[in-house]
Design a protein around this motif. Structure first.
Motif, PDB file in Angstrom:
ATOM      1  N   ALA A  36       1.146  -5.811   2.293  1.00  7.99           N
ATOM      2  CA  ALA A  36       0.328  -6.630   2.478  1.00  7.99           C
ATOM      3  C   ALA A  36       0.166  -7.851   2.030  1.00  7.99           C
ATOM      4  O   ALA A  36      -0.408  -9.216   2.618  1.00  7.99           O
ATOM      5  CB  ALA A  36      -1.656  -6.127   2.144  1.00  7.99           C
ATOM      6  N   THR A  95       0.445   3.342   1.934  1.00  8.40           N
ATOM      7  CA  THR A  95       1.817   4.027   3.517  1.00  8.40           C
ATOM      8  C   THR A  95       2.763   2.640   3.419  1.00  8.40           C
ATOM      9  O   THR A  95       2.823   2.917   4.435  1.00  8.40           O
ATOM     10  CB  THR A  95       0.665   3.281   4.067  1.00  8.40           C
ATOM     11  N   ASP A 131       3.263  -0.365   3.673  1.00 13.71           N
ATOM     12  CA  ASP A 131       2.352  -1.799   4.612  1.00 13.71           C
ATOM     13  C   ASP A 131       2.760  -2.740   3.326  1.00 13.71           C
ATOM     14  O   ASP A 131       2.010  -2.759   2.502  1.00 13.71           O
ATOM     15  CB  ASP A 131       1.219  -2.345   5.380  1.00 13.71           C
ATOM     16  N   PRO A 191      -5.148 -13.984  10.671  1.00 17.66           N
ATOM     17  CA  PRO A 191      -5.510 -12.969  12.474  1.00 17.66           C
ATOM     18  C   PRO A 191      -5.930 -11.817  11.325  1.00 17.66           C
ATOM     19  O   PRO A 191      -5.596 -11.417   9.986  1.00 17.66           O
ATOM     20  CB  PRO A 191      -4.418 -12.516  12.974  1.00 17.66           C
ATOM     21  N   SER A 192      -6.345 -10.777  11.998  1.00 17.72           N
ATOM     22  CA  SER A 192      -7.027  -9.738  11.424  1.00 17.72           C
ATOM     23  C   SER A 192      -6.321  -9.029  10.729  1.00 17.72           C
ATOM     24  O   SER A 192      -4.962  -8.878  11.656  1.00 17.72           O
ATOM     25  CB  SER A 192      -7.962  -8.868  12.780  1.00 17.72           C
ATOM     26  N   GLY A 193      -5.745  -8.367   9.581  1.00 16.73           N
ATOM     27  CA  GLY A 193      -4.803  -7.643   9.238  1.00 16.73           C
ATOM     28  C   GLY A 193      -3.851  -8.310   8.194  1.00 16.73           C
ATOM     29  O   GLY A 193      -2.943  -7.930   8.384  1.00 16.73           O
ATOM     30  N   ALA A 194      -3.925 -10.110   8.409  1.00 17.64           N
ATOM     31  CA  ALA A 194      -3.079 -10.941   7.407  1.00 17.64           C
ATOM     32  C   ALA A 194      -2.548 -10.483   6.136  1.00 17.64           C
ATOM     33  O   ALA A 194      -1.941 -11.184   5.252  1.00 17.64           O
ATOM     34  CB  ALA A 194      -3.333 -11.893   8.056  1.00 17.64           C
ATOM     35  N   GLY A 195      -4.266 -10.233   5.787  1.00 17.87           N
ATOM     36  CA  GLY A 195      -3.684  -9.055   4.316  1.00 17.87           C
ATOM     37  C   GLY A 195      -4.973 -10.368   3.071  1.00 17.87           C
ATOM     38  O   GLY A 195      -4.738 -10.286   2.332  1.00 17.87           O
ATOM     39  N   LYS A 196      -5.602 -10.544   3.924  1.00 19.85           N
ATOM     40  CA  LYS A 196      -7.173 -11.965   3.101  1.00 19.85           C
ATOM     41  C   LYS A 196      -8.360 -10.833   2.382  1.00 19.85           C
ATOM     42  O   LYS A 196      -8.175 -11.418   1.122  1.00 19.85           O
ATOM     43  CB  LYS A 196      -8.028 -12.711   4.412  1.00 19.85           C
ATOM     44  N   SER A 197      -7.976 -10.189   2.719  1.00 19.09           N
ATOM     45  CA  SER A 197      -9.258  -8.696   2.105  1.00 19.09           C
ATOM     46  C   SER A 197      -8.544  -8.596   1.265  1.00 19.09           C
ATOM     47  O   SER A 197      -8.311  -8.208  -0.247  1.00 19.09           O
ATOM     48  CB  SER A 197      -9.761  -7.647   2.392  1.00 19.09           C
ATOM     49  N   THR A 198      -7.433  -8.127   1.172  1.00 21.58           N
ATOM     50  CA  THR A 198      -6.384  -7.275   0.176  1.00 21.58           C
ATOM     51  C   THR A 198      -6.302  -8.597  -1.324  1.00 21.58           C
ATOM     52  O   THR A 198      -6.191  -8.403  -2.199  1.00 21.58           O
ATOM     53  CB  THR A 198      -5.164  -7.105   0.492  1.00 21.58           C
ATOM     54  N   TYR A 246       1.031  -1.494  -0.026  1.00 24.00           N
ATOM     55  CA  TYR A 246       0.082   0.090  -0.392  1.00 24.00           C
ATOM     56  C   TYR A 246       0.909   1.373   0.137  1.00 24.00           C
ATOM     57  O   TYR A 246       2.303   1.001  -0.130  1.00 24.00           O
ATOM     58  CB  TYR A 246      -0.606   0.651   1.163  1.00 24.00           C
TER      59      TYR A 246
HETATM   60  N1  LIG Z   1      -6.820   1.067   1.647  1.00 28.68           N
HETATM   61  C1  LIG Z   1      -5.455   0.779   2.875  1.00 28.68           C
HETATM   62  N2  LIG Z   1      -4.388   2.062   2.808  1.00 28.68           N
HETATM   63  C2  LIG Z   1      -2.767   1.041   2.973  1.00 28.68           C
HETATM   64  N3  LIG Z   1      -3.225   0.073   4.136  1.00 28.68           N
HETATM   65  C3  LIG Z   1      -4.033  -0.763   4.007  1.00 28.68           C
HETATM   66  C4  LIG Z   1      -5.295  -0.572   3.108  1.00 28.68           C
HETATM   67  N4  LIG Z   1      -5.968  -1.650   3.587  1.00 28.68           N
HETATM   68  C5  LIG Z   1      -5.298  -2.574   4.152  1.00 28.68           C
HETATM   69  N5  LIG Z   1      -3.897  -2.207   4.635  1.00 28.68           N
HETATM   70  C6  LIG Z   1      -2.996  -2.834   5.065  1.00 28.68           C
HETATM   71  O1  LIG Z   1      -2.523  -4.289   4.916  1.00 28.68           O
HETATM   72  C7  LIG Z   1      -2.632  -4.996   5.653  1.00 28.68           C
HETATM   73  C8  LIG Z   1      -3.492  -6.388   5.290  1.00 28.68           C
HETATM   74  O2  LIG Z   1      -5.397  -5.607   5.717  1.00 28.68           O
HETATM   75  P1  LIG Z   1      -6.505  -6.499   5.563  1.00 28.68           P
HETATM   76  O3  LIG Z   1      -6.029  -7.001   3.712  1.00 28.68           O
HETATM   77  O4  LIG Z   1      -7.516  -5.797   4.998  1.00 28.68           O
HETATM   78  O5  LIG Z   1      -6.607  -7.683   6.273  1.00 28.68           O
HETATM   79  P2  LIG Z   1      -7.376  -8.738   6.834  1.00 28.68           P
HETATM   80  O6  LIG Z   1      -8.435  -8.706   5.247  1.00 28.68           O
HETATM   81  O7  LIG Z   1      -6.656 -10.315   6.341  1.00 28.68           O
HETATM   82  O8  LIG Z   1      -7.963  -8.693   7.483  1.00 28.68           O
HETATM   83  C9  LIG Z   1      -3.068  -4.401   7.320  1.00 28.68           C
HETATM   84  O9  LIG Z   1      -1.742  -4.288   7.750  1.00 28.68           O
HETATM   85  C10 LIG Z   1      -3.780  -2.775   6.278  1.00 28.68           C
HETATM   86  O10 LIG Z   1      -3.182  -2.169   7.722  1.00 28.68           O
END
Ligand SMILES: Nc1ncnc2c1ncn2[C@@H]1O[C@H](COP(=O)(O)OP(=O)(O)O)[C@@H](O)[C@H]1O
Ligand SMILES: [Mg+2]
Lengths: 267, 271, 281
Positions: free
Chosen positions: C17, C13, C15, C36-43, C11
């Protein structure tokens, strides 16, 4: 809060903590008021005359004289209404593309800046100043007023539309994107349902504003009831002026009442 | 129902036939009204002027540059007057709007049947009349000058401030007021301990917001003789002194931008 | 069906992901992605249909490479992937039917969709799907009048009416109560089975994942740390994915699942007798 030997005294803590700033502020206000009143040139003798005139003016409302200038009142009010309707419609139609371009989450950077520029310019000057210039360019009459009100509408409506789009729920928007919708389909299915109810309310509100403004653009020759009102004040025909004011207030009240009704209906 | 069953398969329409018909009728009426209004306006328009306008506009713009910077010396006093009209007018409006708002709010009005309608009437009439019309009226009554401007701004703003304020009062959290009532407080104590603290931020926000609008509006009051920079605008336009006009427009632009910035700062500090 | 090669997402920022993820999901397989939350599943899911632009790597759907498609090809590719969201993501002011039909937007032209004149075959399919999830009597209700479970069913219909090859499901049950969660998961899995769909289901609930998926992938800080059957989730593996915790209870619970399952179904059957189908959730 301070503490003495035997009793504790409590005073409400002041809103501004630092005493210097607080007293400085009061002092500043006092100086400003003194200066403002000191530099104000008021012709008290003339103002005192206003009391008797004011009495006459208020008496003119009981009853107001609708009949002696009825033709020009009717003409002026109708013209105001045409201007109100056309300028609201055209203004909103033009402000939609500008508003879409001025929403940060929806347009590209150069387009965004360009559209924001248009909005800023059309919002800065009061409609009456725009009307002065349009009268110079397009001649006397309702067309100049119509243009002035339309430009004002673009600034007002475009800005609010852009802000509303920026505040929309991004998840709903993403969902429609994820099914493979085209840009126009996306606007129609994801953006429009989210912003429509509020925008209809604001459109009606703007209709209301445009009517009120249409009553003043006439003062500078932009058509509408304003010219009639100006003449009756110039000739000290207070009872006709009272009639015009009552018509304006009446129409505004009707519009306000019905707009509340419509807004509840579109929710 | 928008869904029908025809020959085994279900047809779906967004709206029922009657509703769809109403929608079409609505559009048709709307377009007809618009076309009618447009024709009336165009009848009163000399289209030659309209087609000629772009040339005129270029011509006018050429005559406006460069702004006559030396004219600025004359403008300082009107600018000061303009700010005073807005500020003093807002102050007057607030002083009057507060009691009106308390009379208009359902939960604080002394009498729902007599006082409230009167207060609402004050609000509506103040709001439906533009400050320029108030100024026109006052110039006729008490003569041209700043005083007319101040009062016009004041009268116009009463309705605005009172309306927003009474809506804020009606939206307060009633349980906090009940807690104060439960201590056996009198009506005025209920006001100052239960209601006033809750509406204070709204009140400050409304005042600053209206002041910002008033700066804008007071720049044009001079057009009808009620003081401020509008007087200079009017006389410069009527003497065709276009370089002065452009300077005045720039000054208005700057004033509006500065006042917007100041009000944003103050609102930020308060809330 | 879906093949992901060296997918990376960083990202703005900073990170990281996703860190060089490789994954293949064949036709008809339901894969649960846990972590866990923040693992990158949604990404990961969003990089597949490019709601998030991957920074490097390739994604193949069939034999089309997605990561470098132009706008109109991307649109066509997206219409072959259905997505189901955590917060349902229905357009709240549209009716249930319009929401379902919006799944066909990739297949119909603008004017047809603008005038809501969808082909009768789409409408038939929409009614079939709504009937399948027990909501056909709600077709003309507005989406914001529905309960959470009902909304998610509509979301499922919207994804399936796309006639997708692949289903991307992001935390479908995170906003639902436990019983509704199971019903929704079962519905998704049954539908995937019926239509032989490949699916990636993001889920943070290990129990649910083990209950419904035959393959589980564990993601931790953007890296795949487990890929195998649900039975392989030993305490060590779970610790590696989620960190230190007492996992024995979870694993015990997973073994009892089948009994729970039967009980839940019984409760549901009773509900259905008492009230109308579909109005229970
Ligand atoms: N839009 C974004 N901008 C910056 N960082 C992001 C964004 N979305 C997710 N992240 C970062 O990417 C990582 C993975 O996030 P995410 O895929 O949402 O995890 P999960 O769905 O597994 O909880 C996290 O560290 C989060 O902080
Ligand atoms: Mg997530």
């Amino acid at each position: 809060m301070n503490q003495t030997a035997s009793t504790r005294i409590w005073k409400r803590p002041p809103f501004i903590k630092s005493p210097i700033l607080r007293w400085g502020l009061w002092f500043g206000v006092a100086i400003y008021l003194a200066l403002a009143f000191g530099t104000m040139e008021i012709d008290w003798a003339r103002a005192a005359e206003g009391v008797t005139r004011g009495k006459r003016f208020i008496m003119a409302f009981f009853p107001p004289d609708f009949s002696s200038r009825w033709d020009s009142i009717q003409d002026g009010i109708l013209e105001s209404m045409w201007m109100t309707i056309t300028s609201t419609v055209i203004g909103i139609m033009l402000s939609v593309p500008v508003g879409l371009g001025a929403a940060r989450n929806l347009s590209y950077r150069p387009v965004y800046l360009f559209c924001r520029g248009i909005l800023a310019v059309s919002r800065t000057f009061p409609e009456i100043i725009l009307a002065i210039f349009f009268v110079k360019l397009f001649g006397f009459g309702p067309f100049a007023g119509f243009l002035a009100l339309s430009v004002g509408t673009i600034g007002f409506y475009g800005k609010l539309l852009a802000e509303d789009i920026e505040d929309m729920d991004p998840v709903q928007a993403e969902a429609i994107k994820s099914v493979g919708a085209g840009w126009l389909q996306w606007l129609n299915y994801a953006v429009q349902p989210q912003v429509m109810p509020r925008m209809i309310g604001l459109g009606i509100y703007r209709l209301d504003i445009n009517f009120r403004e249409s009553a003043v653009v006439g003062i500078v020759g932009g058509g509408g009831i304003g010219a009639t009102l100006l003449t009756s004040f110039d000739r000290y025909e207070f009872d006709s002026a009272a009639a015009i004011l009552m018509v304006i207030i009446g129409i505004v009240m009707v519009m306000e009442y019905s707009s509340g009704y419509i807004r509840r209906w579109v929710q | 129902m928008p869904t029908q069953k025809i020959a085994g398969s279900r047809i779906w329409h967004r709206r029922t036939t009657a509703k769809q018909f109403a929608v079409w009728l609505g559009w048709l009426t709307g377009i007809a009204i618009f076309v009618y209004c447009w024709r009336l306006i165009s009848e009163k328009t000399i289209w030659f002027f309209v087609t000629d306008a772009p040339k005129q506009a270029v011509d006018m713009a050429e005559r406006m540059v460069p702004p006559k910077w030396s004219y600025m010396e004359v403008l300082w006093a009107p600018i000061w007057d303009t700010i005073n009209i807005a500020t003093l007018g807002t102050m007057i409006a607030i002083v009057i709007a507060v009691p009106v708002a308390f009379c208009a709010a359902r939960n604080t009005t002394p009498s729902v049947h007599f006082v409230r309608p009167a207060a609402l009437f004050i609000i509506v009439s103040s709001r439906s009349i533009n400050s320029l019309i108030w100024a026109l009226m006052l110039v006729t009554l008490i003569g041209p000058g700043i005083l007319a401007g101040v009062i016009a701004i004041g009268l116009r703003s009463i309705g605005f401030c009172a309306k927003l304020l009474y809506e804020a009062i009606e939206e307060i959290d009633h349980s906090q007021v009940e807690a104060v009532i439960a201590t056996g407080a009198t009506r005025s104590q209920q006001l100052s301990f239960g209601i006033v603290p809750q509406i204070m931020p709204a009140f400050a926000g409304i005042s600053v917001f209206r002041w910002d609008i008033n700066i804008r509006e007071s720049t044009v009051l001079g057009l009808v003789g009620a003081g401020g920079i509008g007087l200079q605008l009017d006389s410069s336009i009527s003497t065709l002194a276009w370089t002065q006009v452009s300077l005045i427009l720039l000054v208005i632009l700057a004033t509006v931008i500065v006042s917007e910035w100041v009000s944003a700062k103050i609102r930020h500090a308060i809330i | 069906m879906l093949r992901i090669e060296n997918l990376e997402k960083r990202y703005q920022t900073g990170d990281l992901a996703l860190n060089s993820v490789n994954l293949e999901v064949p036709k008809g397989q339901v894969m649960a992605l846990i972590g866990p939350s923040g693992a990158g599943k949604s990404t990961l899911i969003r990089c597949v249909n490019r709601l998030v632009e991957p920074t490097a790597g390739k994604v193949f759907l069939g034999d089309i490479e997605l990561a470098h498609l132009g706008a109109s090809d991307l649109r066509r590719a997206r219409s072959r992937m259905g997505m189901i969201f955590q917060e349902y993501a229905l357009v709240e002011r549209l009716s249930v039917m319009e929401n379902v039909l919006s799944g066909r937007l990739g297949y119909v032209g603008f004017w047809r969709s603008f005038l809501r004149k969808f082909p009768q075959s789409d409408i038939d399919e929409a009614f079939n799907l709504l009937t399948r999830v027990g909501l056909d009597h709600m077709a003309n209700k507005r989406a914001d009048e529905l309960s959470g479970g009902q909304r998610q069913r509509v979301g499922i219909c919207r994804a399936l009416i796309q006639n997708p090859d692949l289903l991307l499901v992001d935390e479908p049950t995170a906003s639902l109560d436990p019983k509704t969660s199971r019903q929704i998961m079962r519905l998704i899995c049954e539908l995937c089975e019926e239509r032989q769909l490949a699916a990636i289901i993001n889920i943070h609930d290990v129990l649910l994942a083990q209950m419904f998926a035959r393959r589980i992938v564990g993601l931790q800080l953007g890296n795949i740390v487990y890929d195998g059957p649900p039975e392989g989730l030993s305490p060590e593996v779970l610790t590696q994915i989620y960190g230190e915790e007492d996992w024995e209870a979870t694993i015990e619970a997973a073994k009892d699942l089948d009994e729970d399952e039967a009980e839940a179904e019984l409760v549901e059957a009773v509900d259905n007798v008492i009230t109308k189908p579909g109005s229970t959730t």
